[in-house]
Scaffold this motif. Sequence first.
Motif, PDB file in Angstrom:
ATOM      1  N   GLY B 166      42.486 -43.739  22.210  1.00 25.11           N
ATOM      2  CA  GLY B 166      41.922 -44.946  21.607  1.00 25.11           C
ATOM      3  C   GLY B 166      42.575 -45.461  20.345  1.00 25.11           C
ATOM      4  N   THR B 167      43.719 -44.901  19.959  1.00 24.44           N
ATOM      5  CA  THR B 167      44.396 -45.430  18.770  1.00 24.44           C
ATOM      6  C   THR B 167      45.900 -45.336  18.985  1.00 24.44           C
ATOM      7  OG1 THR B 167      44.662 -45.242  16.367  1.00 24.44           O
ATOM      8  CG2 THR B 167      44.379 -43.189  17.573  1.00 24.44           C
ATOM      9  N   ASP B 168      46.676 -46.106  18.247  1.00 23.79           N
ATOM     10  CA  ASP B 168      48.121 -45.994  18.436  1.00 23.79           C
ATOM     11  C   ASP B 168      48.846 -45.512  17.183  1.00 23.79           C
ATOM     12  OD1 ASP B 168      47.987 -48.196  16.877  1.00 23.79           O
ATOM     13  OD2 ASP B 168      49.237 -49.466  18.157  1.00 23.79           O
ATOM     14  N   ALA B 169      48.080 -45.071  16.183  1.00 26.58           N
ATOM     15  CA  ALA B 169      48.749 -44.558  14.979  1.00 26.58           C
ATOM     16  C   ALA B 169      47.807 -43.703  14.153  1.00 26.58           C
ATOM     17  CB  ALA B 169      49.261 -45.717  14.132  1.00 26.58           C
ATOM     18  N   VAL B 170      48.379 -42.698  13.507  1.00 28.72           N
ATOM     19  CA  VAL B 170      47.619 -41.858  12.570  1.00 28.72           C
ATOM     20  C   VAL B 170      48.232 -42.023  11.178  1.00 28.72           C
ATOM     21  CG1 VAL B 170      46.809 -40.129  14.219  1.00 28.72           C
ATOM     22  CG2 VAL B 170      49.081 -39.872  13.175  1.00 28.72           C
ATOM     23  N   ASP B 171      47.411 -41.752  10.163  1.00 28.69           N
ATOM     24  CA  ASP B 171      47.883 -41.898   8.782  1.00 28.69           C
ATOM     25  C   ASP B 171      48.872 -40.809   8.388  1.00 28.69           C
ATOM     26  OD1 ASP B 171      46.319 -44.181   7.811  1.00 28.69           O
ATOM     27  OD2 ASP B 171      44.591 -42.899   8.229  1.00 28.69           O
ATOM     28  N   ALA B 172      48.727 -39.644   9.019  1.00 29.35           N
ATOM     29  CA  ALA B 172      49.582 -38.515   8.637  1.00 29.35           C
ATOM     30  C   ALA B 172      49.715 -37.559   9.808  1.00 29.35           C
ATOM     31  CB  ALA B 172      48.979 -37.786   7.441  1.00 29.35           C
ATOM     32  N   ILE B 173      50.797 -36.767   9.772  1.00 27.50           N
ATOM     33  CA  ILE B 173      51.015 -35.741  10.793  1.00 27.50           C
ATOM     34  C   ILE B 173      51.348 -34.429  10.094  1.00 27.50           C
ATOM     35  CG2 ILE B 173      52.469 -34.977  12.720  1.00 27.50           C
ATOM     36  CD1 ILE B 173      52.992 -37.950  13.351  1.00 27.50           C
ATOM     37  N   TYR B 174      50.682 -33.354  10.482  1.00 30.86           N
ATOM     38  CA  TYR B 174      51.050 -32.006  10.043  1.00 30.86           C
ATOM     39  C   TYR B 174      51.660 -31.324  11.253  1.00 30.86           C
ATOM     40  CZ  TYR B 174      50.889 -27.883   7.062  1.00 30.86           C
ATOM     41  OH  TYR B 174      51.240 -26.817   6.253  1.00 30.86           O
ATOM     42  N   CYS B 175      52.975 -31.165  11.224  1.00 28.43           N
ATOM     43  CA  CYS B 175      53.660 -30.514  12.348  1.00 28.43           C
ATOM     44  C   CYS B 175      53.860 -29.044  12.004  1.00 28.43           C
ATOM     45  CB  CYS B 175      54.998 -31.194  12.618  1.00 28.43           C
ATOM     46  SG  CYS B 175      55.836 -30.453  14.036  1.00 28.43           S
ATOM     47  N   THR B 176      53.101 -28.166  12.650  1.00 26.32           N
ATOM     48  CA  THR B 176      53.190 -26.742  12.310  1.00 26.32           C
ATOM     49  C   THR B 176      54.185 -25.997  13.197  1.00 26.32           C
ATOM     50  OG1 THR B 176      51.493 -25.890  13.818  1.00 26.32           O
ATOM     51  CG2 THR B 176      50.716 -26.802  11.717  1.00 26.32           C
ATOM     52  N   THR B 177      54.682 -26.661  14.230  1.00 33.02           N
ATOM     53  CA  THR B 177      55.568 -25.943  15.161  1.00 33.02           C
ATOM     54  C   THR B 177      56.406 -26.901  16.012  1.00 33.02           C
ATOM     55  OG1 THR B 177      55.590 -24.194  16.845  1.00 33.02           O
ATOM     56  CG2 THR B 177      53.826 -25.804  17.006  1.00 33.02           C
ATOM     57  N   HIS B 178      57.596 -26.445  16.417  1.00 34.48           N
ATOM     58  CA  HIS B 178      58.452 -27.226  17.328  1.00 34.48           C
ATOM     59  C   HIS B 178      58.704 -28.650  16.841  1.00 34.48           C
ATOM     60  CE1 HIS B 178      56.895 -24.075  20.180  1.00 34.48           C
ATOM     61  NE2 HIS B 178      58.188 -24.012  20.393  1.00 34.48           N
ATOM     62  N   MET B 179      59.117 -28.770  15.609  1.00 35.20           N
ATOM     63  CA  MET B 179      59.300 -30.116  15.062  1.00 35.20           C
ATOM     64  C   MET B 179      60.344 -30.938  15.812  1.00 35.20           C
ATOM     65  SD  MET B 179      62.169 -30.648  12.970  1.00 35.20           S
ATOM     66  CE  MET B 179      62.149 -30.756  11.207  1.00 35.20           C
ATOM     67  N   GLU B 180      61.389 -30.270  16.313  1.00 30.84           N
ATOM     68  CA  GLU B 180      62.414 -31.033  17.033  1.00 30.84           C
ATOM     69  C   GLU B 180      61.870 -31.606  18.345  1.00 30.84           C
ATOM     70  OE1 GLU B 180      65.126 -27.670  16.520  1.00 30.84           O
ATOM     71  OE2 GLU B 180      66.717 -29.185  16.450  1.00 30.84           O
ATOM     72  N   ARG B 181      61.092 -30.774  19.056  1.00 29.83           N
ATOM     73  CA  ARG B 181      60.554 -31.235  20.338  1.00 29.83           C
ATOM     74  C   ARG B 181      59.647 -32.456  20.137  1.00 29.83           C
ATOM     75  NH1 ARG B 181      56.564 -27.254  23.269  1.00 29.83           N
ATOM     76  NH2 ARG B 181      58.336 -25.835  23.104  1.00 29.83           N
TER      77      ARG B 181
END
Lengths: 289, 289
Positions: B166-181
Amino acid sequence: MDTKVLQRSEQDGVLGWDAYGVVEKTGDGVTGFKSGDKVYYAGDITRPGCNSEYQLVDHRIAALAPGNLSPEDAAAMPLTSITAWEGLFDRLGFVPQASANAGKSILIIGGPGGVGSIAIQLAHWAGLKVFATASRQQTVEWCKNLGADTILNHRNDLYEELKAAGTDAVDAIYCTTHMERHWKAMAQCIRPQGRIVLIDDPLNAVDLTMLKFKSVTISWEFMYTRSMFETDDIAEQGKLLSTVAKLLDEGALVTTRQKTLTGLTAQNIQAMHIKQESGTMMGKQVLVL
Amino acid sequence: MDTKVLQRSEQDGVLGWDAYGVVEKTGDGVTGFKSGDKVYYAGDITRPGCNSEYQLVDHRIAALAPGNLSPEDAAAMPLTSITAWEGLFDRLGFVPQASANAGKSILIIGGPGGVGSIAIQLAHWAGLKVFATASRQQTVEWCKNLGADTILNHRNDLYEELKAAGTDAVDAIYCTTHMERHWKAMAQCIRPQGRIVLIDDPLNAVDLTMLKFKSVTISWEFMYTRSMFETDDIAEQGKLLSTVAKLLDEGALVTTRQKTLTGLTAQNIQAMHIKQESGTMMGKQVLVL
């Protein structure tokens, strides 16, 4: 001149975004402007540019032009002022007030360029200790006159230059040019938990891991983001241009215009692009219609 | 377990940073602790680790342990809590108070992992709308129980999953793993002028230009930065551990311990590393001496 936009969007037809002009007519719902007002703005790359007689612009990204400057001097300012301001205050997080950041330091890579020339002035106005890079005597003097405290020679190792200047880390870096060439030096010069802002595209992929142990933050500054995506805070761009106009009128900032050409001819436009891409330009060029 | 540190610093001799223990003796100038106090901390990778009977730790990065938790439950928390807290509040810039960020959203990539499991809880406590990635039914339930509002399946296209939610964007992302993927999906999911925090090393160089048009900010979070460089704000790490202890005692946060092994043996240490590197671990493992 907007070399980067030219490189990317020649298909768009009308180029030119930095603009100064007179309001012909305002649309419904436009506040703060009336016919006859002198305005300046950098526009929106999703619309045709200003190398034409008339142009439509969203009033939220325009401002009344500085009253004490010539049209040419005012026209040199919007794109670089927005880029410098957003980089320093919206991305690096410094406080956008006179002397408000005393005790903090910034390294501005590419001091004499269009963005560098206004970034030095705004950083100095905001109270930062300013390290700027330059190499030729003429550009070194230019940067000092704009408010740089210390000049580092970007033909040498920047980290060695910084240490020779008496410190081994800066709180923030504004890299206005050649980010790949300076990537390693940036990783060395930035303090732990420091911030870096970038504006020029790398040609290759970048080794991000160099910045990990220091928990560095890297921001892109692209001055068309707010207008392209019509962000909630789009009106901040008009507001910052108003503040810049006030600072120009008060003399706290000076125009970075260096060269003016007269006449909207293909020859003039080409001459400006050649000069800009030569890498030896200080400040900005202006085209008068 | 600290797989990443193991991979890099096997030459250091004594491993293990997440720790719970009893204060034997305090040095000159140490405030806030006395002999017999129960403490927890993640330590400093420039000193020997805690897989030993006694350990020296800088009091500014330690805190009194939560009183209502078992030693095993408390010992599971420091490293991941610090990483999650610093990522959310020091890097992404959210306000570290209950319900203070209502109306904002975050995508946590790697929800069920050690850092993800506490990041979900802290983000939920701070009032954020939490999207977390998981794929197996067991881990989906785990993330929901910790406070995730919506689960995205990271085996599918994350941007499509986000839109389906239901949304197409988030304010922030916390990438804890597999950042390249997830790099391309992050560029798609992040809102203009949004922020991303990273903790895991990419194997290759990264295409930064994908994030330019949105003027995105990318931060590294490395929880040993403050202690390695003895930064001015090093004591913030002890303070945040105190707050986490209080939240654990109040039940606003729950321990993420999933598995306990007893005995400081080579076999146990190896078994824990094998489990950790398998990629199927939810929460944290604890070794009891």
